[in-house]
Motif scaffolding. Structure first.
Motif, PDB file in Angstrom:
ATOM      1  N   VAL A 139       0.868  -1.174   0.000  1.00  0.00           N
ATOM      2  CA  VAL A 139       0.000   0.000   0.000  1.00  0.00           C
ATOM      3  C   VAL A 139       0.908   1.228   0.000  1.00  0.00           C
ATOM      4  N   ASP A 140       0.479   2.300  -0.627  1.00  0.00           N
ATOM      5  CA  ASP A 140       1.272   3.522  -0.681  1.00  0.00           C
ATOM      6  C   ASP A 140       1.032   4.354   0.577  1.00  0.00           C
ATOM      7  N   TYR A 141       2.104   4.685   1.292  1.00  0.00           N
ATOM      8  CA  TYR A 141       1.972   5.410   2.554  1.00  0.00           C
ATOM      9  C   TYR A 141       1.268   6.756   2.438  1.00  0.00           C
ATOM     10  N   PRO A 142       1.395   7.513   1.312  1.00  0.00           N
ATOM     11  CA  PRO A 142       0.667   8.791   1.268  1.00  0.00           C
ATOM     12  C   PRO A 142      -0.848   8.612   1.386  1.00  0.00           C
ATOM     13  N   ASP A 143      -1.377   7.536   0.789  1.00  0.00           N
ATOM     14  CA  ASP A 143      -2.823   7.311   0.844  1.00  0.00           C
ATOM     15  C   ASP A 143      -3.310   7.176   2.288  1.00  0.00           C
ATOM     16  N   VAL A 144      -2.600   6.398   3.072  1.00  0.00           N
ATOM     17  CA  VAL A 144      -2.978   6.198   4.474  1.00  0.00           C
ATOM     18  C   VAL A 144      -2.751   7.489   5.265  1.00  0.00           C
ATOM     19  N   ALA A 145      -1.642   8.166   5.014  1.00  0.00           N
ATOM     20  CA  ALA A 145      -1.348   9.408   5.732  1.00  0.00           C
ATOM     21  C   ALA A 145      -2.411  10.463   5.462  1.00  0.00           C
ATOM     22  N   PHE A 146      -2.878  10.555   4.225  1.00  0.00           N
ATOM     23  CA  PHE A 146      -3.910  11.536   3.895  1.00  0.00           C
ATOM     24  C   PHE A 146      -5.229  11.208   4.599  1.00  0.00           C
ATOM     25  N   GLU A 147      -5.572   9.929   4.693  1.00  0.00           N
ATOM     26  CA  GLU A 147      -6.813   9.536   5.378  1.00  0.00           C
ATOM     27  C   GLU A 147      -6.758   9.874   6.864  1.00  0.00           C
TER      28      GLU A 147
END
Length: 163
Positions: free
Chosen positions: A40-48
């Motif tokens: 999974v790409d860390y930016p996606d989780v960080a943005f959520e």
């Protein structure tokens, strides 16, 4: 306290350890993933997580990736968010006391699980005392200047490209 937590696949195990640690406390944990060791790409989780914090759905957030740097950079791109990378108790306390950081970031390849628990505990056990309010206000003011401008104009003025 209601806390958002998230990680990429590289930090899944440490996230699960921290989540278990927090479950044994009075804190309510909202897990934004990832939910396995699948990539999974860390930016996606960080943005959520940043969105949940920004919208007041949770009080604070904890993000973990391999170094903690990627999730920190990503979270700090979200307007209104102050994320801080910490791998020691003192830095975790100062993230909150001096900077009112709403999100703590950690690196799973940098810190062990027992030390991570101590860092998380230190971060969550202190509240902003507004001791550096003048400095934090300057950060907020600068951010609001950029947010209120057309983003492409701001980036173009810094010789950066926007896709």
């Amino acid at each position: 306290m209601k806390i958002a937590i998230g990680s990429d696949h590289n930090a899944f195990q440490l996230k699960e350890t921290i989540k278990g640690f927090l479950a044994d406390t009075e804190h309510e944990v909202v897990d934004f993933g990832c939910h396995s060791e699948d990539a999974v790409d860390y930016p996606d989780v960080a943005f959520e997580v940043s969105e949940a914090v920004s919208e007041g759905k949770v009080e604070r957030g904890i993000l973990v990736c391999g170094t903690g740097i990627g999730v920190c950079i990503s979270a700090n791109k979200y307007p209104g968010i102050r994320a801080a990378l910490a791998h020691d108790v003192y830095s975790a306390e100062r993230a909150q006391l001096s900077n009112n950081a709403q999100i703590l970031t950690l690196g799973s390849q940098i810190i062990g699980s027992e030390a991570a628990k101590k860092v998380v505990e230190a971060y969550l056990n202190v509240s902003w005392a507004e001791g550096s309010k003048r400095k934090v206000d300057k950060i907020i003011e600068k951010e609001q200047q950029f947010v209120s401008q057309n983003y492409k104009e701001a980036v173009a003025g810094n010789n950066c490209s926007v896709n």
